[in-house]
Design an enzyme around this catalytic site. Structure first.
Site, short mmCIF file in Angstrom:
data_model
loop_
_atom_site.label_atom_id
_atom_site.label_comp_id
_atom_site.label_asym_id
_atom_site.label_seq_id
_atom_site.Cartn_x
_atom_site.Cartn_y
_atom_site.Cartn_z
N GLU A 126 0.82 -1.16 -0.35
CA GLU A 126 0.24 -0.05 -0.14
C GLU A 126 0.86 1.27 -0.24
O GLU A 126 1.66 1.71 0.68
CB GLU A 126 -0.60 -0.13 1.14
CG GLU A 126 -1.63 -1.09 1.50
CD GLU A 126 -2.78 -1.00 2.72
OE1 GLU A 126 -3.03 -1.89 3.15
OE2 GLU A 126 -2.44 0.21 3.10
N CYS A 160 3.93 8.20 1.03
CA CYS A 160 3.75 7.70 2.25
C CYS A 160 4.22 5.98 2.01
O CYS A 160 2.40 5.58 0.91
CB CYS A 160 2.54 7.13 3.39
SG CYS A 160 2.86 5.83 4.92
N CYS A 164 5.08 -7.89 7.94
CA CYS A 164 5.44 -6.78 9.16
C CYS A 164 5.52 -8.33 10.21
O CYS A 164 4.76 -8.88 10.41
CB CYS A 164 4.63 -5.74 9.23
SG CYS A 164 6.11 -4.99 10.61
N CYS A 183 2.81 -5.51 16.29
CA CYS A 183 2.39 -4.67 16.69
C CYS A 183 0.67 -4.53 16.78
O CYS A 183 -0.41 -5.17 15.70
CB CYS A 183 2.39 -2.71 16.47
SG CYS A 183 4.15 -2.98 16.59
N CYS A 210 -1.84 -2.79 14.97
CA CYS A 210 -1.51 -2.61 13.61
C CYS A 210 -2.26 -3.65 12.63
O CYS A 210 -1.38 -5.10 12.28
CB CYS A 210 -0.14 -2.38 13.12
SG CYS A 210 0.25 -2.03 11.81
N CYS A 233 -2.66 1.93 7.95
CA CYS A 233 -1.83 0.67 7.34
C CYS A 233 -2.15 -1.18 7.33
O CYS A 233 -2.57 -0.74 8.75
CB CYS A 233 -0.27 1.54 7.02
SG CYS A 233 0.14 0.80 9.29
N1 SAH Z 1 6.85 0.18 11.36
C1 SAH Z 1 6.84 0.85 11.34
C2 SAH Z 1 6.82 2.00 10.44
C3 SAH Z 1 5.28 1.29 9.81
S1 SAH Z 1 3.70 1.49 10.85
C4 SAH Z 1 7.25 1.71 12.41
O1 SAH Z 1 6.13 0.37 13.12
O2 SAH Z 1 6.90 2.99 12.53
C5 SAH Z 1 3.39 4.11 10.70
C6 SAH Z 1 3.14 3.84 12.11
O3 SAH Z 1 1.14 4.43 11.55
C7 SAH Z 1 3.67 3.60 13.45
O4 SAH Z 1 3.49 4.58 14.09
C8 SAH Z 1 2.58 2.45 13.91
O5 SAH Z 1 2.63 2.56 15.42
C9 SAH Z 1 1.13 3.15 13.33
N2 SAH Z 1 0.16 2.62 13.49
C10 SAH Z 1 -0.30 1.85 12.98
N3 SAH Z 1 -1.76 0.90 12.51
C11 SAH Z 1 -1.93 2.07 13.44
C12 SAH Z 1 -3.27 1.85 14.00
N4 SAH Z 1 -3.77 1.20 14.14
N5 SAH Z 1 -3.67 3.11 14.12
C13 SAH Z 1 -2.88 4.63 14.51
N6 SAH Z 1 -1.54 3.89 14.40
C14 SAH Z 1 -1.15 3.13 13.53
#
Ligand code: SAH
Length: 352
Positions: free
Chosen positions: A93, A106, A113, A117, A120, A333
């Site tokens: 994406e 972006c 991944c 997390c 996410c 994302c």
């Molecule tokens: N792996 C990297 C980059 C990808 S995620 C990282 O962890 O930074 C990009 C950003 O979106 C990160 O800050 C992540 O924590 C956040 N993110 C992911 N899922 C999310 C969600 N459901 N709501 C808000 N932020 C989210």
């Protein structure tokens, strides 16, 4: 013989390859400019290159294009979200966003991944592979071609953990900022990480000038480990030491991303803990209302986000609340890729 991915080569590498094929070195710069400045990917359209050399190029090199599998335009703002299909059928994406200072893109750095997390969507669809430098770069070029815009900033915040694909990401930085190519200043590039500490040190030592954004999301180890498994390997103290090193080595301010999640990290005393933790650092906090992901039950209360921001401000911490862009088009994302896999839409689900 497998063809060489020409967009992953920097100018020196292209010169060497051409010389090895018995060609003149200066041709490399011409070809490099066709690819990276004019975004011409068909060797036959490179009109200042002889027909003979074009044939040699076709025989030895390939350009891996990205195919638009889905393109969603927000009705609320000018956000456009692309689901790109890669040559091997995988999906990533890319999100185009409009800010007052220009268009920002972006980009994804991996197919899926490994970081897991909890909030996410990228974690749900699972990890497949890392992207090559050219696949990261092509998200910019294909989007510019498709949307007829000029991108002035790039954030590595799409699917994937950029520092888990370190070599290709650094290669991408070198390519995108090449003065004979796309020539984007790395000051306009932000890399976001969940906190792979040794790679933050490595990146700092390269002194490339990219902006570092760290997904902190919690200021205490217990709750951070609950939502971000990486914290069990590199805890908050180690992470902040690495951030201080990045700030001191590069002279750049670090951004901390903090998704304010109800019942997890949103209380006023969480804001106090965060303030104590980062006080005195050259940093900025970006508060994110959590994007709800349908498989997960995480939510943000907008009143609480405002309270959290006010508390940080009261404690002298520089914080902003991120504007939610494209909330009508599943811009969080990993959501489109997950849906594409579930529906198995493989190019068939084109929704333009
Ligand atoms: N792996 C990297 C980059 C990808 S995620 C990282 O962890 O930074 C990009 C950003 O979106 C990160 O800050 C992540 O924590 C956040 N993110 C992911 N899922 C999310 C969600 N459901 N709501 C808000 N932020 C989210």
């Amino acid at each position: 013989m497998e063809k060489i991915d020409i967009l992953s080569l920097d100018l020196n590498e292209l010169e060497c390859k051409l010389e090895a094929l018995g060609q003149k070195k200066f041709r490399a710069k011409q070809i490099f400019q066709w690819l990276h400045v004019k975004k011409i990917f068909d060797f036959d359209e490179m009109t200042n290159i002889s027909v003979q050399l074009r044939a040699t190029l076709k025989e030895n090199f390939c350009v891996n294009r990205l195919f638009v599998a889905k393109r969603l335009e927000s009705c609320m703002d000018n956000t456009v979200k692309y689901l790109y299909e890669l040559e091997d059928g995988n999906f990533v994406e890319t999100v185009l966003m409009e800010y007052h200072h220009g268009m920002s893109l972006c980009v994804s750095t991996q197919v899926g991944c490994k970081m897991g997390c909890k909030f996410c969507a990228s974690a749900i669809a699972g990890y497949v592979r890392s992207l090559s430098a050219s696949e990261i770069l092509m998200q910019i070029y294909e989007t510019e071609k498709n949307s007829s815009v000029k991108i002035s900033g790039v954030v590595l915040m799409g699917i994937g953990e950029p520092l888990d694909n370190f070599d290709n990401v650094v290669k991408f930085f070198r390519l995108v900022s090449h003065k004979d190519g796309y020539n984007l200043s790395l000051r306009h590039v932000t890399v976001s990480t969940c906190g792979i500490v040794p790679k933050i040190y490595q990146l700092a030592d390269l002194k490339l000038g990219v902006t570092l954004s760290v997904s902190l999301h919690s200021a205490d180890n217990d709750s951070r480990s609950r939502i971000m498994p990486i914290n069990k390997t590199y805890n908050i103290e180690k992470l902040l030491d690495a951030c201080r090193y990045y700030i001191n080595t590069t002279g750049r301010r670090v951004t901390f991303e903090y998704a304010v999640i109800d019942n997890i990290n949103s209380a006023v005393n969480d804001a106090d803990t965060l303030s104590d933790l980062i006080r005195g650092m050259n940093c900025h906090v970006n508060l994110i209302p959590v994007n709800s992901v349908k498989e997960r039950n995480y939510k943000s209360d907008s009143v609480q986000v405002k309270k959290f921001a006010a508390q940080l401000e009261k404690r002298g911490i520089n914080a902003t609340v991120r504007r939610t862009l494209g909330s009508d088009i599943e811009a969080a994302c990993g959501q489109l890729r997950r849906d594409a896999i579930t529906k198995n839409c493989k190019n068939g689900g084109v929704d333009l």
